[in-house]
Design a protein around this motif. Structure first.
Motif, PDB file in Angstrom:
ATOM      1  N   ASP A   9      10.804  -1.721  13.289  1.00 26.00           N
ATOM      2  CA  ASP A   9      11.198  -0.488  12.609  1.00 26.00           C
ATOM      3  C   ASP A   9      10.423   0.667  13.216  1.00 26.00           C
ATOM      4  O   ASP A   9       9.213   0.564  13.424  1.00 26.00           O
ATOM      5  CB  ASP A   9      10.880  -0.574  11.107  1.00 26.00           C
ATOM      6  CG  ASP A   9      11.631  -1.703  10.427  1.00 26.00           C
ATOM      7  OD1 ASP A   9      12.808  -1.918  10.763  1.00 26.00           O
ATOM      8  OD2 ASP A   9      11.030  -2.374   9.572  1.00 26.00           O
ATOM      9  N   ILE A  10      11.117   1.742  13.510  1.00 26.94           N
ATOM     10  CA  ILE A  10      10.496   2.951  14.055  1.00 26.94           C
ATOM     11  C   ILE A  10      10.669   4.072  13.034  1.00 26.94           C
ATOM     12  O   ILE A  10      11.782   4.308  12.544  1.00 26.94           O
ATOM     13  CB  ILE A  10      11.153   3.377  15.390  1.00 26.94           C
ATOM     14  CG1 ILE A  10      11.050   2.273  16.429  1.00 26.94           C
ATOM     15  CG2 ILE A  10      10.573   4.686  15.892  1.00 26.94           C
ATOM     16  CD1 ILE A  10       9.661   2.023  16.958  1.00 26.94           C
ATOM     17  N   ASN A  11       9.577   4.754  12.720  1.00 29.08           N
ATOM     18  CA  ASN A  11       9.618   5.878  11.795  1.00 29.08           C
ATOM     19  C   ASN A  11       8.975   7.083  12.454  1.00 29.08           C
ATOM     20  O   ASN A  11       7.797   7.037  12.831  1.00 29.08           O
ATOM     21  CB  ASN A  11       8.863   5.537  10.501  1.00 29.08           C
ATOM     22  CG  ASN A  11       9.559   4.436   9.735  1.00 29.08           C
ATOM     23  OD1 ASN A  11      10.698   4.591   9.329  1.00 29.08           O
ATOM     24  ND2 ASN A  11       8.880   3.311   9.571  1.00 29.08           N
ATOM     25  N   TRP A  12       9.746   8.152  12.605  1.00 27.09           N
ATOM     26  CA  TRP A  12       9.233   9.392  13.156  1.00 27.09           C
ATOM     27  C   TRP A  12       8.203   9.970  12.187  1.00 27.09           C
ATOM     28  O   TRP A  12       8.389   9.962  10.979  1.00 27.09           O
ATOM     29  CB  TRP A  12      10.383  10.374  13.360  1.00 27.09           C
ATOM     30  CG  TRP A  12       9.932  11.748  13.727  1.00 27.09           C
ATOM     31  CD1 TRP A  12       9.364  12.139  14.901  1.00 27.09           C
ATOM     32  CD2 TRP A  12      10.012  12.911  12.917  1.00 27.09           C
ATOM     33  NE1 TRP A  12       9.079  13.481  14.877  1.00 27.09           N
ATOM     34  CE2 TRP A  12       9.471  13.982  13.658  1.00 27.09           C
ATOM     35  CE3 TRP A  12      10.470  13.174  11.626  1.00 27.09           C
ATOM     36  CZ2 TRP A  12       9.392  15.277  13.165  1.00 27.09           C
ATOM     37  CZ3 TRP A  12      10.400  14.462  11.140  1.00 27.09           C
ATOM     38  CH2 TRP A  12       9.858  15.497  11.911  1.00 27.09           C
ATOM     39  N   LYS A  13       7.078  10.445  12.750  1.00 28.38           N
ATOM     40  CA  LYS A  13       6.021  11.029  11.930  1.00 28.38           C
ATOM     41  C   LYS A  13       6.018  12.551  12.044  1.00 28.38           C
ATOM     42  O   LYS A  13       6.169  13.253  11.062  1.00 28.38           O
ATOM     43  CB  LYS A  13       4.644  10.470  12.320  1.00 28.38           C
ATOM     44  CG  LYS A  13       4.481   9.007  11.997  1.00 28.38           C
ATOM     45  CD  LYS A  13       4.607   8.759  10.511  1.00 28.38           C
ATOM     46  CE  LYS A  13       4.445   7.302  10.165  1.00 28.38           C
ATOM     47  NZ  LYS A  13       4.713   7.009   8.783  1.00 28.38           N
ATOM     48  N   SER A  14       5.830  13.050  13.278  1.00 29.73           N
ATOM     49  CA  SER A  14       5.867  14.492  13.514  1.00 29.73           C
ATOM     50  C   SER A  14       5.872  14.729  15.016  1.00 29.73           C
ATOM     51  O   SER A  14       5.454  13.864  15.789  1.00 29.73           O
ATOM     52  CB  SER A  14       4.658  15.193  12.875  1.00 29.73           C
ATOM     53  OG  SER A  14       3.473  14.795  13.530  1.00 29.73           O
ATOM     54  N   GLY A  15       6.320  15.895  15.419  1.00 30.83           N
ATOM     55  CA  GLY A  15       6.323  16.235  16.836  1.00 30.83           C
ATOM     56  C   GLY A  15       7.022  15.172  17.653  1.00 30.83           C
ATOM     57  O   GLY A  15       8.163  14.834  17.409  1.00 30.83           O
ATOM     58  N   ARG A  16       6.305  14.613  18.617  1.00 31.00           N
ATOM     59  CA  ARG A  16       6.855  13.565  19.483  1.00 31.00           C
ATOM     60  C   ARG A  16       6.220  12.205  19.199  1.00 31.00           C
ATOM     61  O   ARG A  16       6.129  11.362  20.077  1.00 31.00           O
ATOM     62  CB  ARG A  16       6.632  13.932  20.949  1.00 31.00           C
ATOM     63  CG  ARG A  16       7.363  15.170  21.425  1.00 31.00           C
ATOM     64  CD  ARG A  16       8.866  14.887  21.524  1.00 31.00           C
ATOM     65  NE  ARG A  16       9.601  16.034  21.968  1.00 31.00           N
ATOM     66  CZ  ARG A  16      10.095  16.176  23.185  1.00 31.00           C
ATOM     67  NH1 ARG A  16       9.933  15.244  24.091  1.00 31.00           N
ATOM     68  NH2 ARG A  16      10.765  17.258  23.490  1.00 31.00           N
ATOM     69  N   THR A  17       5.754  11.992  17.951  1.00 31.02           N
ATOM     70  CA  THR A  17       5.109  10.723  17.615  1.00 31.02           C
ATOM     71  C   THR A  17       5.843  10.009  16.482  1.00 31.02           C
ATOM     72  O   THR A  17       6.502  10.631  15.654  1.00 31.02           O
ATOM     73  CB  THR A  17       3.636  10.904  17.208  1.00 31.02           C
ATOM     74  OG1 THR A  17       3.586  11.662  16.005  1.00 31.02           O
ATOM     75  CG2 THR A  17       2.827  11.583  18.291  1.00 31.02           C
ATOM     76  N   GLY A  18       5.693   8.717  16.480  1.00 29.03           N
ATOM     77  CA  GLY A  18       6.248   7.882  15.431  1.00 29.03           C
ATOM     78  C   GLY A  18       5.366   6.673  15.221  1.00 29.03           C
ATOM     79  O   GLY A  18       4.326   6.518  15.872  1.00 29.03           O
ATOM     80  N   GLU A  19       5.794   5.816  14.324  1.00 25.33           N
ATOM     81  CA  GLU A  19       5.050   4.600  14.047  1.00 25.33           C
ATOM     82  C   GLU A  19       6.010   3.419  14.134  1.00 25.33           C
ATOM     83  O   GLU A  19       7.121   3.465  13.607  1.00 25.33           O
ATOM     84  CB  GLU A  19       4.428   4.663  12.660  1.00 25.33           C
ATOM     85  CG  GLU A  19       3.545   3.481  12.347  1.00 25.33           C
ATOM     86  CD  GLU A  19       2.882   3.637  10.999  1.00 25.33           C
ATOM     87  OE1 GLU A  19       1.671   3.924  10.976  1.00 25.33           O
ATOM     88  OE2 GLU A  19       3.584   3.469   9.981  1.00 25.33           O
TER      89      GLU A  19
END
Length: 145
Positions: A9-19
């Motif tokens: 699972d990929i979750n966008w966090k902010s800017g160009r980053t995710g988790e």
């Protein structure tokens, strides 16, 4: 053997980053656009790093299985790796992964066996066999007395 599935699972966090997480695992990995691209982020795993890591870690796990089945005695396995990103016909592609595995053995008599196990590992790595990138391996066998 039945098909296996691996969930991410990929979750966008902010800017160009995710988790990146997986319901099968208990750790998360921060991922981002690499710094070579506009608004890329330094110091965070990128898809390009993960691609390269997938090939290198598959080589290691395949080596470990074949070494065990071959009864190869070794002290250490390490692998430096580099992924090459190129632009071909206007598209970015990971065109090559360069693997530099080192196997430390305790007896000179095991050198040929270690080389064979590494070659078998390269030929049977399921990730390498699943990608179009060129895989280049430069193995090194070290005897430590």
């Amino acid at each position: 053997m039945d098909a296996h599935f691996y969930n991410v699972d990929i979750n966008w966090k902010s800017g160009r980053t995710g988790e990146m997480t997986s319901p099968e695992l208990n750790t998360a990995v921060e991922v981002a656009t690499p710094p070579q691209f506009p608004n890329g982020v330094e110091g965070i795993w990128s898809p390009e790093h993960l691609f390269t890591a997938a090939v290198a870690s598959c080589l290691m796990t395949t080596f470990l299985a074949i070494a065990e089945n071959s009864k190869l005695q070794f002290k250490e396995f390490t692998c430096k790796s580099g992924g090459k990103l190129d632009r071909i016909d206007g598209k970015f592609l990971m065109t090559e992964v360069i693997l530099e595995p080192t196997v430390v053995i305790l007896n000179e008599e095991d050198r040929e066996k270690a080389e064979r196990v590494l070659q078998k590992a390269e030929a049977n790595c399921l990730i390498s066999n699943s990608v179009n990138s060129k895989i280049t391996m430069t193995p090194k066998i070290v005897v430590e007395y």
